[in-house]
Design a protein around this motif. Structure first.
Motif, mmCIF file in Angstrom:
data_model
loop_
_atom_site.group_PDB
_atom_site.id
_atom_site.type_symbol
_atom_site.label_atom_id
_atom_site.label_comp_id
_atom_site.label_asym_id
_atom_site.label_seq_id
_atom_site.Cartn_x
_atom_site.Cartn_y
_atom_site.Cartn_z
ATOM 1 N N VAL A 251 0.870 -1.178 0.000
ATOM 2 C CA VAL A 251 0.000 0.000 0.000
ATOM 3 C C VAL A 251 0.903 1.222 0.000
ATOM 4 O O VAL A 251 1.894 1.261 0.721
ATOM 5 N N GLN A 253 2.499 5.018 -2.128
ATOM 6 C CA GLN A 253 2.780 5.802 -3.331
ATOM 7 C C GLN A 253 3.141 4.911 -4.513
ATOM 8 O O GLN A 253 2.702 5.143 -5.627
ATOM 9 N N THR A 254 3.974 3.913 -4.273
ATOM 10 C CA THR A 254 4.375 3.020 -5.355
ATOM 11 C C THR A 254 3.657 1.673 -5.245
ATOM 12 O O THR A 254 4.051 0.710 -5.898
ATOM 13 N N GLY A 255 2.631 1.623 -4.430
ATOM 14 C CA GLY A 255 1.824 0.407 -4.297
ATOM 15 C C GLY A 255 0.378 0.721 -4.604
ATOM 16 O O GLY A 255 0.085 1.544 -5.472
ATOM 17 N N ALA A 267 2.321 -1.866 13.371
ATOM 18 C CA ALA A 267 3.785 -1.749 13.309
ATOM 19 C C ALA A 267 4.251 -1.124 12.001
ATOM 20 O O ALA A 267 5.213 -1.561 11.384
ATOM 21 N N ILE A 268 3.514 -0.113 11.591
ATOM 22 C CA ILE A 268 3.864 0.689 10.395
ATOM 23 C C ILE A 268 4.135 2.101 10.899
ATOM 24 O O ILE A 268 3.299 2.667 11.628
ATOM 25 N N GLY A 270 4.303 4.985 9.265
ATOM 26 C CA GLY A 270 3.480 6.048 8.678
ATOM 27 C C GLY A 270 4.307 7.033 7.881
ATOM 28 O O GLY A 270 4.055 8.245 7.917
ATOM 29 N N GLN A 273 5.215 8.194 2.102
ATOM 30 C CA GLN A 273 4.928 7.359 0.919
ATOM 31 C C GLN A 273 3.874 6.303 1.240
ATOM 32 O O GLN A 273 3.137 5.883 0.362
ATOM 33 N N HIS A 274 3.828 5.863 2.489
ATOM 34 C CA HIS A 274 2.778 4.903 2.864
ATOM 35 C C HIS A 274 1.440 5.637 2.984
ATOM 36 O O HIS A 274 0.412 5.174 2.476
ATOM 37 N N ASN A 288 1.248 0.877 17.439
ATOM 38 C CA ASN A 288 2.687 1.107 17.285
ATOM 39 C C ASN A 288 3.297 1.323 18.665
ATOM 40 O O ASN A 288 2.708 1.973 19.527
ATOM 41 N N ASP A 290 5.893 3.027 19.301
ATOM 42 C CA ASP A 290 6.535 4.340 19.411
ATOM 43 C C ASP A 290 5.464 5.445 19.428
ATOM 44 O O ASP A 290 4.785 5.672 18.426
ATOM 45 N N ARG A 308 2.290 -7.500 19.810
ATOM 46 C CA ARG A 308 2.137 -8.885 20.294
ATOM 47 C C ARG A 308 1.140 -8.973 21.447
ATOM 48 O O ARG A 308 0.530 -10.001 21.673
#
Ligand SMILES: Cc1cc2nc3c(=O)[nH]c(=O)nc-3n(C[C@H](O)[C@H](O)[C@H](O)COP(=O)(O)OP(=O)(O)OC[C@H]3O[C@@H](n4cnc5c(N)ncnc54)[C@H](O)[C@@H]3O)c2cc1C
Length: 323
Positions: A251, A253-255, A267-268, A270, A273-274, A288, A290, A308
């Protein structure tokens, strides 16, 4: 040269993207007082043809053995032949992998121009102006096309569908073309990837995983969560590039550009580009570890915690198996 041509893949059926192309094509044709032609390519299905015929002024169906499965060169041959016959001013395609491959080639072969990921189309004086997002969705560019036909692939789900007529339904015209040509390239082997029943671009709920999962195994756990809530699976580029999941899950910009009602990012981080791929998502939820991860600026619901701990709980709660 004045009409609009909507290029539709029979394999997609009358999905959200097809409806978006027809909706925008209809609106543009009405504004320019011209006709909307629809080309349906590939093995035909009757319900789709009838729905398209209730929107377009003319429907052309091309269904022959050489195009029973997607193959760039025979598909291009069909598109070039039909465009040469109809001389459309604008040819519209959806934002899928096939269209991204076909659009620039078609424009080149017709001496026109191509532009992708378009979210708005307007006629301005005698020209066509399109809006597309740039810099990973941080800015929008308005581009005036100077060479025609303009081959435009749309962020199709961003466009409203057209109303279907009950009268003046168009006839379906069947075209058969000579596709025995000496193609520049041909597919010598196909490897099928297991995929969900719904295309990612059309999914209403998506569970997407990132590099923070640490490997391919945790995606199995995400899959169980996705199955429990009827979601499709997606991923960040980092997870796809690592070979943990297929590239078609990417998912961004290039997906794939997705537009679900709910997008769960696990666990992304952000990265811009996503985020460019989820700008049309209605609700984003993120897990997440963080608290400063940029995804939290885009999401409506956020959990700062190790996935988890959260994913099994979510799965049990949402599937009703929690004791
Ligand atoms: C030209 C270009 C195009 C690109 N196109 C795309 C694109 O289409 N799609 C795309 O996704 N990226 C794209 N990228 C890459 C993008 O810049 C990022 O590198 C990528 O999105 C990062 O993926 P990630 O968030 O999975 O990984 P990371 O940025 O490494 O983030 C991992 C996250 O996981 C969190 N985490 C770690 N452990 C845990 C845990 N136990 N529990 C919960 N959270 C945890 C971390 O806090 C971190 O926020 C592109 C880059 C370029 C230059």
């Amino acid at each position: 040269m004045s009409d609009i041509l909507a290029i539709l893949f029979a394999s997609a059926g009358f999905d959200g993207a097809t409806q978006g192309i027809l909706g925008e094509g209809r609106r543009l044709a009405d504004t320019l007082s011209c006709k909307l032609h629809a080309l349906i390519i590939g093995p035909q299905n009757e319900p789709m043809n009838s729905s398209v015929a209730a929107i377009a002024d003319r429907v052309i169906a091309v269904d022959q053995s050489e195009i029973s499965e997607y193959d760039t060169e025979p598909y291009l041959c069909v598109l070039v032949a039909v465009c040469k016959q109809l001389s459309p001013r604008v040819a519209l395609l959806a934002n899928d992998t096939y269209s991204q491959e076909l659009a620039p080639r078609l424009a080149h072969r017709l001496g026109g121009s191509a532009v992708g990921d378009v979210t708005e189309l307007k006629s301005h004086l005698d020209a066509l102006r399109v809006t597309r997002s740039v810099y990973g969705g941080k800015a929008a560019a308005i581009i005036e096309l100077k060479r025609y036909p303009a081959v435009v692939w749309l962020r199709a789900r961003a466009f409203a569908p057209a109303e279907m007529r009950t009268e003046r339904v168009a006839q379906i015209e069947k075209f058969t073309l000579d596709l025995s040509g000496d193609f520049r390239a041909c597919i010598i082997e196909r490897k099928r990837e297991a995929s969900g029943a719904t295309r990612l671009e059309d999914a209403q709920v998506i569970v997407s995983g990132g590099r923070g999962l640490g490997g391919p195994e945790p995606f199995e756990e995400l899959r169980q969560l996705a199955d429990a809530i009827g979601a499709q699976m997606g991923a960040s580029r980092a997870a796809c590039d690592a070979g943990w999941v297929p590239p078609s899950w990417q998912v961004g910009q290039t997906g794939k550009k997705v537009a679900p009602g709910l997008y769960i990012a696990v666990a992304i981080s952000g990265a811009s580009q996503h985020l460019a791929g989820i700008s049309d998502a209605k609700v984003v939820a993120a897990i997440n570890i963080d608290p400063d991860a940029p995804i939290f600026k885009r999401c409506r619901f956020g959990i700062v915690e190790d996935y988890r701990k959260v994913v099994p709980l979510l799965r049990e709660t949402l599937s009703g198996t929690k004791k």
